[in-house]
Design an enzyme around this catalytic site. Structure first.
Site, PDB file in Angstrom:
ATOM      1  N   GLU A  87      -5.098   1.630   2.835  1.00  0.00           N
ATOM      2  CA  GLU A  87      -4.938   0.422   3.647  1.00  0.00           C
ATOM      3  C   GLU A  87      -5.138   0.738   5.110  1.00  0.00           C
ATOM      4  OE1 GLU A  87      -2.543  -2.550   6.055  1.00  0.00           O
ATOM      5  OE2 GLU A  87      -2.417  -0.378   5.950  1.00  0.00           O
ATOM      6  N   GLU A  88      -4.661   1.928   5.516  1.00  0.00           N
ATOM      7  CA  GLU A  88      -4.677   2.253   6.948  1.00  0.00           C
ATOM      8  C   GLU A  88      -6.097   2.346   7.506  1.00  0.00           C
ATOM      9  OE1 GLU A  88      -2.252   1.799   8.571  1.00  0.00           O
ATOM     10  OE2 GLU A  88      -0.409   2.411   7.587  1.00  0.00           O
TER      11      GLU A  88
ATOM     12  N   HIS B 186       2.814   4.240  13.348  1.00  0.00           N
ATOM     13  CA  HIS B 186       1.619   5.091  13.210  1.00  0.00           C
ATOM     14  C   HIS B 186       1.746   6.448  13.918  1.00  0.00           C
ATOM     15  CE1 HIS B 186      -1.488   1.808  11.878  1.00  0.00           C
ATOM     16  NE2 HIS B 186      -0.370   1.756  11.183  1.00  0.00           N
TER      17      HIS B 186
ATOM     18  N   ASP C 131       5.993   2.576   7.248  1.00  0.00           N
ATOM     19  CA  ASP C 131       4.657   2.041   6.947  1.00  0.00           C
ATOM     20  C   ASP C 131       3.913   2.988   6.041  1.00  0.00           C
ATOM     21  OD1 ASP C 131       2.161   0.901   6.978  1.00  0.00           O
ATOM     22  OD2 ASP C 131       1.847   1.101   9.120  1.00  0.00           O
TER      23      ASP C 131
ATOM     24  N   HIS D  41       0.832  -1.211   0.000  1.00  0.00           N
ATOM     25  CA  HIS D  41       0.000   0.000   0.000  1.00  0.00           C
ATOM     26  C   HIS D  41       0.854   1.243   0.000  1.00  0.00           C
ATOM     27  CE1 HIS D  41      -0.101   1.349   4.351  1.00  0.00           C
ATOM     28  NE2 HIS D  41       0.221   0.092   4.589  1.00  0.00           N
TER      29      HIS D  41
ATOM     30  N   ASP E 143       4.338  -4.817   3.208  1.00  0.00           N
ATOM     31  CA  ASP E 143       3.777  -3.573   3.728  1.00  0.00           C
ATOM     32  C   ASP E 143       4.950  -2.761   4.269  1.00  0.00           C
ATOM     33  OD1 ASP E 143       2.531  -1.648   5.354  1.00  0.00           O
ATOM     34  OD2 ASP E 143       0.809  -2.927   5.744  1.00  0.00           O
TER      35      ASP E 143
END
Lengths: 707, 707
Positions: free
Chosen positions: B405-406, B516, B368, B358, B434
């Site tokens: 995706e998140e 994140h 990420d 993604h 990922d």
């Protein structure tokens, strides 16, 4: 001795058969003599063939020669002999005589040298242990009805409804016409309720016996008696049948009932909902008329009067006429046996063309289903001759003989459930013939991409009733409608409705009077439906040629432009019915894309067909395979993993059973149900979206690749 | 200028990197200089290659030469430049900066000459409009918490939980440890209820944030605050994330959210059940510790004490500490954009190997997901070099860049739903990366038939941290466990759990601290996880080789004996857990057959591999295709159209999400759920039967043909 189609033409032309008129006795006699000799010869030389007809080195690269060879190897005498052998005894599924027909069919294929296997399952079958119906009339007279349709016919199962619950029902009788929802509305409008009554229904066209019982149950009736106005052609036959809901073994719902596999208990809700809650029995027309004549109460609603045998004076009850019906049934696990004979494909052994017919019968099964079985056996014989002369089909052909169809398509359904993944990945088409011959006139149903192929094949086969014509000629002048396969009344259902396999279903004649009665015998067939077995031969010709062409053509003869046109017609009909209640725009958008993709696929097919190639050229072979796979898979697009609401096993959103006969759509069952049950606009619209997405999936499959 | 792997080895060996230690400043400076020059060159010559390395007529019939060529074309400088470009700005899905990364990726593939398309969908995304958390302590002081993890970082989205409902929650705070069911049981045992309280949870290993909220909701909590004890590596980061239930666009559940397609309303039950009913927010460790320190009430249950940062004196509330949390969210339809670049196969263009990653990120996304994106872009660059030098893969390769995706794997899920039928028929494997690099150590999950291939490929790639070793060497000495893909935390979920595509998921490092948070930046990557981008290069090497081999090998390198062994181990573990509560016999019977068929398939593969053939020989090509298709389809056998109970979209019965973290099985999710929810023996047994039938379907697919 086999008797090619051409040799018998004068006879047909000479007698100018009418299907329900008996042939002259002398003619029948002579024919039977010929038949006996021919049968004797054929049974002792099942794969014998006149050597001149089948040279060892034919030009099988010429498809036309192959097809001619197939057609010329037909033998009505042989077909007749098969039918005679199959129908010697009643052979209800799960009974001992049914094993004889199993042996006969399996042995036939084996003797021909075909790779023959049994696919066996355990299934819950239902038999009658004791049944009785007694009536008490207004003058207090009582009457115990005779419930048999053959005097002392012990080897024929007595008329009953399989899976009807055991129990008694006692109550005043109410006549409910065909037992449809609208019939109950008509009764309501004249103030008649059936609550706590026993209803008497005459079988109509739209609602099957299971449906009649289901509606009666929902109205509070205690029991159901069903009769057919077509009284076995005046013979006094009584129609047996199943009243199970859904199809396939009820104790292994959704999965194959293999020996040693999971079986639910009868009390399990998933099993219990498959059966009615109130008992039902079939009644002869004679007994039904005794009851009808005795009914008091209101006069029948206007719209029922003077339809069929219902006169204007008919009263519907409830009055003083009451019945006491008792049914003791036996639910028991039985082994059932499918036979699968395989002719392995030479170039694409992993692609399959499947011919199927069931073998089990309520009684002798001369029409239902062994007219089809004898055609299948003859196709096997003729394919074996072609094999001996050097033919190898490009794809694999399966000849399948299903068991326990009469109880709810159980044999084929379990097999489909057992093989669903591989069927989805590799089955090109399923060709079903149940009652090959019921009478005159060719009838067929098909998924629309096969329409063109079917009509092409009909052109190749002589009409059995007119020497000057082809089957296509008479079909076009008589019916000229290829039905769509939304019905759930034969073995194509699992293949099409559950696995999304493109299908054809065919039969000669319709609405034959001895349906499911003790009179469905070889004699009846010879006297009434096919004295010279030419209709059998014609059916075997069409069926076998379809199999050969689907197995042999390098590019599959699928036409998705037909499917697109049919879908457009469906959408137009739906739009009319909806009258703006919901928007068909999603369908219109989807069908536009589908038409476009269908056109592209047709162009691609044309190019690939025209392309010269050597047999050993990898590139065109891969391209053809790619297109063929896409055409095969497109039908799967119509499947939805969630299925039709309330009957989720049925996953085809274009063709499948709608609960309500009132819907009358005959396609888009999810939408039809939503409309018929007066669902909200939102629910109808959601069902429309689901079908639109199904069409989009079909487009994507036909196009290949990804978005 | 590209910098092949070999040239940089001494540097790696010389610095002997420890993943979380910073490299010496001079080293970093020099490297950055080299990087800038290299980047500048590469960006202006994206497909340039030293002419000597890539002769126009390589011996591409030699797979080893091709693989060497692929590996030698690696360039850490180029990968670094990709990552730098991708992470210049935060690029949350649905925001304007995300379109820049879209353009960057699409343009990259296009410039390389790859057939590049966008697959666009509309989806309901969720953003924070206003959030606040204020606490009132026992001494009546009040405190408004700072909820940002970057001072004035306006272009980074503030920490929030996507799809948390808007609203306020006010109540005493109760600390619930990891928020698992057993934690609430522990609280109950000391007399603490969370009803009408706001719970504070620290994220543990087994339960994700969505699960924490779900359990809290079921216990009657009014709101949830979640913190991570690993505080962004001491930087004060706060973990964003989604709390949506299930995956994919919530207003088009089960179907593709195409533009103009059906969208459900927010009030629809099918949508509403996807969201929590109580608000939740993430909190920094710092703020959480302020609250924790103020809590009165009972002392924490014994088993929580002295775990992580929880001391033995910790009290859990409820006491006088109360919070008032407010969340105003914005739910809005946004267009999302997947990029699909296609390298068409030469011989089997209708079979697909799919590489996916993604593109969208909560913040800068250096780990990420853009460590994976830069690896994917480099694979694209290197594949394009191979193409220029004459290579054509046998099968088609797709390079996919997913969006959103998140928010819940939305981009890939919609695409899978859009293409589910064709994926089922033609996708050989899905290879997901990922977070390519989070730190040190190679980790992978796979469906078991790919284990052998994965290990073989690891042998071909140099370990990025030790010049003398291969990735396989360090993998075997460190983790040596190939995980099973039951997690639902990246884009493989739709492919494997919904469509049954054999999958691999890979990453370097685990549990990185800036997950994140606003600190997931290029700088963090260079300073902490991959200073010289050798781990990126290693990952691209493994990923690309897997793609090449799966696309090129005439016989697919699938090993179902591994799968059978893994299933047997699963069954043994299940049997232990069950302690006779239900019988695993159906599984044992099924696995015996599966092992047998797997062995036969292996023998067949061996024979076909050994068989000499010319490229233009139809017969062996057809045989290989047949076996390959069966090996491809076998994984689909584990799908069940009814799916896992309560989460029917998940159809894979071997790997998929179990509701209860307590079940700890990690496989057979339906059985795991039934056990964890203390279902009756009958229900557990039924779930066992369902898995047994799934294994039987896989056997049948692998074997081919019909019963």
């Amino acid at each position: 001795m086999s008797q090619p189609l051409t040799a018998t033409r004068p006879t047909i032309a000479g007698t100018s058969l009418s299907p329900l008129r008996q042939p002259p006795p002398l003619c029948t006699f002579l024919f039977l003599i010929v038949l006996i000799v021919a049968t004797f010869y054929t049974l002792h030389h099942p794969d014998a063939a006149p050597p001149l007809l089948f040279p060892r080195n034919p030009t099988h690269n010429n498809p036309l020669a192959l097809r001619r060879l197939f057609l010329s190897s037909a033998s009505n005498a042989t077909v007749s002999s098969y039918l005679r052998s199959l129908t010697r005894h009643p052979h209800l599924a799960g009974t001992k005589p049914s094993l004889d027909t199993l042996g006969y069919v399996a042995n036939h294929f084996q003797t021909l040298g075909l790779d023959t296997r049994l696919a066996e399952y355990e299934a819950l079958l239902s038999y009658p242990a004791h049944v009785s119906v007694a009536a008490r009339f207004s003058n207090d007279t009582k009457m115990e009805f005779d419930l048999n349709d053959v005097p002392g016919g012990d080897d024929v199962v007595r008329p009953y409804h399989a899976y009807s619950p055991s129990g008694s029902a006692q109550g005043s009788v109410v006549f409910v016409n065909h037992g449809e929802e609208r019939d109950y509305r008509a009764l309501e409008s004249i103030g008649v309720s059936v609550r706590d009554c026993v209803v008497l229904a005459r079988k109509g066209e739209s609602l099957g016996r299971g449906g009649i019982v289901k509606v009666a149950e929902s109205k509070g009736a205690l029991g159901v008696l069903i009769y057919a106005e077509n009284d076995g052609g005046g013979l006094g036959g009584i129609e047996r049948g199943t009243v199970m809901r859904g199809i396939g073994d009820p104790v292994s719902p959704g999965w194959p009932g293999v020996v040693g596999g999971e079986k639910l208990r009868l009390e399990d809700e998933r099993v219990a909902r498959r059966f009615p809650k109130i008992p039902s029995l079939p009644l002869s027309l004679h007994n039904a008329e005794i009851i009808l004549a005795s009914l008091g109460g209101s006069r029948a609603p206007v719209e029922w009067r003077n339809s069929g045998r219902i006169g204007s004076g008919q009263r519907v009850g409830p009055g003083q006429t009451a019945v006491n019906m008792t049914l003791q049934g036996e639910l028991t696990m039985k082994k059932i046996h499918n036979v699968v004979a395989t002719i392995r494909g030479s170039e694409e052994p992993d692609r399959y063309v499947i011919l199927g017919n069931h073998r089990d019968a309520w009684t002798y099964g001369a029409v239902d289903p062994n007219s089809g079985t004898s055609a299948l056996l003859d196709i096997g014989r003729r394919f074996s001759l072609l094999l001996k002369s050097g033919w190898r089909p490009r794809r694999t052909i399966l000849l399948c003989s299903w068991d326990a169809e009469e109880f709810g398509m159980i044999g084929s359904t379990e097999w489909v459930e057992d093989n669903v993944l591989n069927l989805g990945a590799s089955a090109v088409a399923y060709l079903n013939v149940d009652c090959a011959v019921q009478g005159s006139g060719f009838f067929a149903g098909a998924t629309p991409q096969l329409d063109g192929l079917l009509l092409d094949v009909l052109k190749l086969v002589q009409d059995p009733d007119d020497v000057a014509l082809t089957v296509e000629d008479t079909f076009k002048s008589q019916n000229n409608i290829i039905e769509r396969l939304s019905r759930v009344d034969s073995d194509f259902s699992g293949f099409l409705h559950h696995a999304g396999i493109s299908s054809i279903d065919m039969y000669y004649g319709a609405d034959y009077p001895v349906y499911h009665t003790a009179f469905d015998s070889y004699d009846w067939m010879v006297r009434n439906a096919d004295p010279f077995f030419h209709r059998h031969v014609a059916m075997a010709g069409v069926w076998g040629l379809l199999g050969i062409i689907l197995a042999d053509e390098p590019v599959l003869p699928f036409n998705y432009i037909s499917y697109a046109e049919q879908l457009q017609a469906h959408i137009d009909a739906l739009s009319k019915l909806l009258q703006g209640k919901a928007s068909v725009d999603p369908l219109s958008v989807a069908i536009q894309e589908f038409s476009l993709v269908a056109k592209e696929a047709a162009d691609e097919a044309k190019k690939l067909k025209e392309q010269a190639y050597s047999k050993n050229d990898v590139a065109p072979a891969a391209k053809r395979r790619d297109l063929n796979d896409r055409m095969m898979l497109a039908e799967r697009g119509f499947l939805d993993s969630q299925g039709i609401k309330g009957k989720e096993w049925f996953k085809h959103l274009v063709y499948g059973p709608a609960a309500e006969p009132e819907s009358k759509l005959g396609f888009f069952p999810g939408i039809a149900d939503a409309i018929a049950t007066n669902s909200s606009q939102g629910i109808i619209q959601h069902e429309i979206w689901r079908v639109a997405r199904a069409i989009q999936r079909a487009s994507k499959a036909l196009k290949g690749g990804f978005t």
